[in-house]
Design an enzyme around this catalytic site. Structure first.
Site, short mmCIF file in Angstrom:
data_model
loop_
_atom_site.label_atom_id
_atom_site.label_comp_id
_atom_site.label_asym_id
_atom_site.label_seq_id
_atom_site.Cartn_x
_atom_site.Cartn_y
_atom_site.Cartn_z
N TYR A 164 0.84 -1.21 0.00
CA TYR A 164 0.00 0.00 0.00
C TYR A 164 0.87 1.25 0.00
O TYR A 164 0.60 2.22 -0.72
CB TYR A 164 -0.93 0.03 1.22
CG TYR A 164 -2.00 -1.04 1.20
CD1 TYR A 164 -2.75 -1.30 0.05
CD2 TYR A 164 -2.30 -1.79 2.34
CE1 TYR A 164 -3.74 -2.27 0.03
CE2 TYR A 164 -3.29 -2.77 2.32
CZ TYR A 164 -4.01 -3.01 1.16
OH TYR A 164 -4.98 -3.98 1.14
N LYS A 182 1.17 4.48 -2.70
CA LYS A 182 0.97 5.89 -2.29
C LYS A 182 2.19 6.74 -2.70
O LYS A 182 2.03 7.84 -3.22
CB LYS A 182 0.77 5.98 -0.77
CG LYS A 182 -0.57 5.40 -0.32
CD LYS A 182 -0.66 5.22 1.19
CE LYS A 182 -1.92 4.45 1.56
NZ LYS A 182 -2.02 4.13 2.99
N GLN A 191 0.56 4.44 8.83
CA GLN A 191 0.04 3.25 8.15
C GLN A 191 -0.46 2.25 9.20
O GLN A 191 0.28 1.85 10.10
CB GLN A 191 1.15 2.62 7.29
CG GLN A 191 0.70 1.47 6.42
CD GLN A 191 -0.22 1.92 5.29
OE1 GLN A 191 -0.04 2.98 4.69
NE2 GLN A 191 -1.24 1.13 5.01
N LEU A 192 -1.71 1.87 9.08
CA LEU A 192 -2.31 0.90 10.01
C LEU A 192 -2.48 -0.44 9.30
O LEU A 192 -2.66 -0.46 8.08
CB LEU A 192 -3.66 1.41 10.51
CG LEU A 192 -3.62 2.74 11.29
CD1 LEU A 192 -5.03 3.22 11.59
CD2 LEU A 192 -2.82 2.60 12.59
N ASP A 209 -5.47 11.52 6.37
CA ASP A 209 -6.32 10.32 6.37
C ASP A 209 -7.69 10.63 6.98
O ASP A 209 -8.62 9.82 6.87
CB ASP A 209 -5.66 9.20 7.19
CG ASP A 209 -4.99 8.16 6.30
OD1 ASP A 209 -5.30 8.11 5.09
OD2 ASP A 209 -4.16 7.39 6.82
N SER A 219 -23.39 -5.71 11.65
CA SER A 219 -23.56 -7.15 11.79
C SER A 219 -24.80 -7.55 12.60
O SER A 219 -25.23 -8.69 12.56
CB SER A 219 -22.31 -7.77 12.43
OG SER A 219 -22.15 -7.26 13.73
N GLY A 245 -10.42 -2.25 -9.35
CA GLY A 245 -10.56 -1.18 -10.36
C GLY A 245 -11.70 -0.22 -10.07
O GLY A 245 -12.04 0.59 -10.93
N VAL A 248 -13.31 1.23 -6.18
CA VAL A 248 -13.02 2.13 -5.05
C VAL A 248 -11.51 2.17 -4.73
O VAL A 248 -10.98 3.22 -4.37
CB VAL A 248 -13.82 1.68 -3.80
CG1 VAL A 248 -13.44 2.49 -2.57
CG2 VAL A 248 -15.32 1.79 -4.07
N GLY A 249 -10.83 1.04 -4.88
CA GLY A 249 -9.41 0.94 -4.49
C GLY A 249 -8.55 2.08 -5.03
O GLY A 249 -7.92 2.81 -4.25
P1 NDP Z 1 -14.19 -3.53 9.47
O1 NDP Z 1 -14.01 -4.98 9.72
O2 NDP Z 1 -13.52 -2.55 10.35
O3 NDP Z 1 -15.76 -3.20 9.49
C1 NDP Z 1 -16.68 -4.02 8.85
C2 NDP Z 1 -18.06 -3.51 9.12
O4 NDP Z 1 -18.98 -4.35 8.42
C3 NDP Z 1 -18.45 -3.54 10.59
O5 NDP Z 1 -19.16 -2.37 10.92
C4 NDP Z 1 -19.34 -4.79 10.69
O6 NDP Z 1 -20.37 -4.69 11.66
C5 NDP Z 1 -19.97 -4.83 9.31
N1 NDP Z 1 -20.33 -6.19 8.95
C6 NDP Z 1 -19.54 -7.28 8.96
N2 NDP Z 1 -20.25 -8.37 8.58
C7 NDP Z 1 -21.49 -7.95 8.34
C8 NDP Z 1 -22.69 -8.60 7.94
N3 NDP Z 1 -22.73 -9.92 7.72
N4 NDP Z 1 -23.81 -7.87 7.78
C9 NDP Z 1 -23.79 -6.53 8.00
N5 NDP Z 1 -22.69 -5.86 8.38
C10 NDP Z 1 -21.56 -6.56 8.55
O7 NDP Z 1 -13.78 -3.31 7.95
P2 NDP Z 1 -13.37 -1.97 7.16
O8 NDP Z 1 -14.45 -0.97 7.29
O9 NDP Z 1 -11.99 -1.57 7.51
O10 NDP Z 1 -13.33 -2.53 5.68
C11 NDP Z 1 -14.48 -3.03 5.04
C12 NDP Z 1 -14.09 -3.59 3.68
O11 NDP Z 1 -13.58 -2.52 2.89
C13 NDP Z 1 -13.00 -4.64 3.72
O12 NDP Z 1 -13.21 -5.57 2.69
C14 NDP Z 1 -11.73 -3.85 3.44
O13 NDP Z 1 -10.72 -4.64 2.85
C15 NDP Z 1 -12.27 -2.84 2.46
N6 NDP Z 1 -11.50 -1.60 2.42
C16 NDP Z 1 -11.19 -1.14 1.18
C17 NDP Z 1 -10.49 0.01 1.02
C18 NDP Z 1 -10.17 0.45 -0.34
O14 NDP Z 1 -9.31 1.29 -0.51
N7 NDP Z 1 -10.86 -0.07 -1.36
C19 NDP Z 1 -10.01 0.79 2.20
C20 NDP Z 1 -10.48 0.27 3.46
C21 NDP Z 1 -11.18 -0.89 3.54
P3 NDP Z 1 -20.07 -4.54 13.24
O15 NDP Z 1 -19.66 -3.12 13.46
O16 NDP Z 1 -21.36 -4.86 13.88
O17 NDP Z 1 -18.96 -5.51 13.54
#
Ligand code: NDP
Length: 323
Positions: free
Chosen positions: A77, A81, A125-126, A150, A222, A298, A300-301
């Protein structure tokens, strides 16, 4: 900001005359390309940086990416950047602390970057990769809000949640999603938007951003009952759950705008490495029902990196105004 950037095989509407259902639209969604849109953003930013550099005798926006440890995914990543920054003319530096770094050492490093006037953007970076316990919330909130490109500090998150959009840094992934929604030409105001996920990086700021762009927003997580029912009411759907292909096409409202943030690796014997990347939306079925859809990869990333650059340039512009 830009005209629509769509795939060429788009907006194809088919009437299912064969089955006698005239008037019922079976559509193939218009694909919103994050690759093309991010390229337009980066080109525009390069022009802005060139202008700044010539107007302010060699001035360049400065960005530091602070890393603790040496995770392979983080390295990947970070290099994308740094590459994007170099293309645009941003002076980007990678500061890496060893995985033995203590919380105090990381904080000291952040303080010294906060005080450096040639740095306008600082990202940590996290996740942090340290053998010591480090409170990542404390670290995130130690970045000066003026350099928090960020947009993850409580100060910037608070401003966003109050609708003070022009005065904060908006987290890069939701900001990129908004830019992709703009590409569709669909107005957000007055629409019903559904966000799946409530994380600090994706779901929660996405909710705020849609709300202050005047959508009525439902945020699911969730514990939300009847997710398909909620999704079915969405004119605009943004999914950030991290669950491979969870959202099925038959959940969608006909013609919805579908933005898929998910990055999930699933086994695929036919691919080198034995896996491929899919989103949180089942693309093949959603494509039959949505009006607009982002692909994975291709979509949001590439926008996330472009928006980081946007925030850095914006921070440098604010710095010049304050001087
Ligand atoms: P997190 O794990 O921090 O959050 C996931 C969220 O989704 C939580 O709020 C969780 O609910 C909810 N969730 C999980 N399972 C379900 C379900 N079955 N039904 C409904 N809600 C659900 O993930 P991130 O937000 O960091 O990332 C989300 C996705 O986005 C990942 O695939 C990540 O790789 C991607 N991502 C992509 C980026 C990009 O640049 N394209 C950048 C950052 C992330 P709860 O709060 O109740 O646990």
């Amino acid at each position: 900001m830009f005209g629509p950037v769509m795939s060429s095989s788009v907006a194809l509407s088919l009437r299912c005359a064969a089955s006698g259902c005239q008037g019922i639209r079976r559509s193939i969604a218009t694909v919103i390309s994050g690759n093309k849109t991010s390229k337009l953003v980066r080109n525009r930013l390069k022009e802005e940086v060139d202008k700044m550099t010539s107007q302010f005798s060699g001035f360049r926006p400065g960005l530091v990416v602070l890393q603790v440890g040496d995770r392979d995914d983080s390295n990947l990543y970070i290099s994308s950047k740094l590459r994007a920054a170099a293309e645009i003319g941003i002076d980007a530096k990678h500061v890496r602390l060893p995985n033995t770094a203590t919380e105090d050492e990381v904080l000291r490093s952040i303080m010294s970057i906060n005080e450096n006037p040639s740095v306008h953007g600082l990202i940590v970076q996290l996740p942090l990769d340290s053998v010591n316990h480090i409170d990542s919330e404390l670290i995130t909130n130690s970045v000066s809000p003026e350099k928090d490109v960020d947009g993850l500090s409580c100060i910037n998150a608070g401003k966003l949640s109050r609708g003070d959009l022009s005065n904060c840094f908006i987290p890069c992934t939701p900001n990129g999603c908004m830019e992709l929604i703009r590409q569709t030409g669909v107005s957000v105001a007055g629409k019903h938007a559904v966000v799946i996920g409530r994380s600090k990086i994706v779901g929660a700021p996405m909710h705020d951003l849609l709300l202050w762009n005047h959508a009525t927003v439902t945020t699911c997580h969730s514990k939300t009952p009847d997710l398909p029912g909620q999704v079915g009411r969405a004119d605009i759907l943004v999914v950030g759950a991290g669950r491979a292909e969870m959202v099925r096409g038959d959940w969608l409202k006909d013609g919805a705008v579908v933005i898929d943030c998910g990055i999930n690796h699933v086994p695929d014997e036919t691919k080198a490495g034995g896996k491929r990347v899919v989103g949180d939306v089942h693309y093949a079925s959603a494509n039959q029902r949505a009006g607009f859809i982002t692909p994975v990869p291709g979509g949001v990333g590439p926008m996330t990196v472009a928006m980081l650059m946007e925030n850095t340039v914006q921070s440098a512009q604010r710095f010049l105004l304050r001087r």
